[in-house]
Design a protein around this motif. Structure first.
Motif, PDB file in Angstrom:
ATOM      1  N   ASP A  96       4.742   0.489  -8.428  1.00 50.11           N
ATOM      2  CA  ASP A  96       5.874   1.414  -8.502  1.00 50.11           C
ATOM      3  C   ASP A  96       6.808   1.094  -9.681  1.00 50.11           C
ATOM      4  N   GLN A 156      -3.946   6.372  -0.985  1.00 45.29           N
ATOM      5  CA  GLN A 156      -3.156   5.208  -1.385  1.00 45.29           C
ATOM      6  C   GLN A 156      -3.313   4.043  -0.400  1.00 45.29           C
ATOM      7  N   LYS A 157      -4.374   4.116   0.414  1.00 45.87           N
ATOM      8  CA  LYS A 157      -4.852   3.011   1.245  1.00 45.87           C
ATOM      9  C   LYS A 157      -3.828   2.464   2.241  1.00 45.87           C
ATOM     10  N   GLU A 171       0.827  -1.212   0.000  1.00 46.58           N
ATOM     11  CA  GLU A 171       0.000   0.000   0.000  1.00 46.58           C
ATOM     12  C   GLU A 171       0.860   1.259   0.000  1.00 46.58           C
ATOM     13  N   CYS A 172       0.217   2.400   0.198  1.00 48.40           N
ATOM     14  CA  CYS A 172       0.884   3.711   0.265  1.00 48.40           C
ATOM     15  C   CYS A 172       1.563   4.101  -1.057  1.00 48.40           C
ATOM     16  N   GLY A 173       1.128   3.497  -2.173  1.00 46.92           N
ATOM     17  CA  GLY A 173       1.740   3.819  -3.463  1.00 46.92           C
ATOM     18  C   GLY A 173       3.085   3.157  -3.667  1.00 46.92           C
ATOM     19  N   LYS A 177      -2.494  11.673   1.606  1.00 50.00           N
ATOM     20  CA  LYS A 177      -2.331  10.963   0.335  1.00 50.00           C
ATOM     21  C   LYS A 177      -1.929   9.517   0.579  1.00 50.00           C
ATOM     22  N   LYS A 178      -0.938   9.307   1.452  1.00 48.90           N
ATOM     23  CA  LYS A 178      -0.466   7.949   1.724  1.00 48.90           C
ATOM     24  C   LYS A 178      -1.510   7.124   2.477  1.00 48.90           C
TER      25      LYS A 178
END
Length: 260
Positions: free
Chosen positions: A126, A214-215, A120-122, A209-210
């Motif tokens: 990647d 970005q769950k 998660e968190c982007g 955002k994180k």
């Protein structure tokens, strides 16, 4: 064939495994070292790598140094704390680079905290461009967050494994890296405009955002920690920029010729 391009600074704990990883697909390995005072250079040379000594120029500039020494047209850029998965090795071996219609290839980066894969968190998938033709693509000449830009990139569904942090504490203080100070100095040189609210706004925005968009909330403590770290980093770099603009004594002590 392929030339490996690895930039280093005090990577004695990582460099041997990194070289062993890229040696599975590369016939030439170039290390661009920016002044290591540990065993990094000796280990690299003992494993057959060519070491180029270059004071740190900034991310993109440093990663382009190896191009002058690469004997192959195709270059694989990798950081010392990254490894090629077996899947990635096999996918690279399948590519006919002599007949390739692409300028570069991007791979998913599997970011780790300790032995834990952070999805998660982007942080995943990647996609990062790491394999590229040096005459048709290269890293942007910038001092931070450099990447290869091209309209002709093939995304490969295989992972490069990134051992980002040994433990969650390093999210806040990774040895040898002052990320907020680096970002503040670069923004100062670019004459970035800010006000007294900028640190709070950017810090809160980075956290939200994180954690929400970005769950990060799905990843438990790790997701919350990564989100807090992103928020703190966003806050600090703008707070330090504000300090540089407002406190002449702090500004005078900074060495802008040395980003790290």
């Amino acid at each position: 064939m392929i030339t490996a391009n690895i930039i280093t600074l005090n990577e004695e704990k990582n460099i041997a495994e990194c070289i062993a990883s890229v040696a599975k697909v590369c016939d030439q390995i170039i290390i661009v070292d920016s002044g290591s005072n540990d065993a990094t250079v000796n280990i690299a040379q003992s494993l057959g790598a060519t070491v180029v000594h270059q004071a740190y120029l900034g991310d993109g500039f440093q990663k382009n140094v190896a191009l002058d020494y690469a004997s192959n047209d195709w270059v694989l850029s990798i950081d010392a704390d990254e490894r090629l998965s077996e899947e990635m090795v096999e996918e690279i071996k399948k590519i006919d680079l002599n007949q390739s219609q692409y300028d570069a290839y991007a791979f998913r980066r599997k970011n780790m905290i300790g032995s834990r894969w952070m999805k998660e968190c982007g942080w995943y998938p990647d996609f990062c461009v790491r394999l590229y033709h040096k005459k048709r693509a290269r890293f942007a000449d910038v001092k931070q967050h450099a990447s290869i830009k091209s309209e002709n990139i093939c995304k490969v569904k295989a992972d490069i494994i990134h051992y980002s942090f040994s433990h969650i504490g390093q999210l806040f203080c990774k040895p040898g890296r002052d990320f907020s100070g680096r970002a503040a100095k670069i923004m100062y040189l670019k004459e970035k405009k800010i006000n007294s609210y900028s640190p709070f706004i950017h810090g809160l925005s980075a956290f939200l955002k994180k954690y929400l968009l970005q769950k990060g909330f799905l990843a438990g403590v790790d997701g919350l920690t990564v989100s807090i770290s992103a928020g703190l980093s966003g806050y600090l770099k703008y707070a330090r920029l504000l300090e540089l603009k407002q406190d002449a004594s702090v500004l005078k002590k900074e060495n802008f010729n040395k980003i790290w």
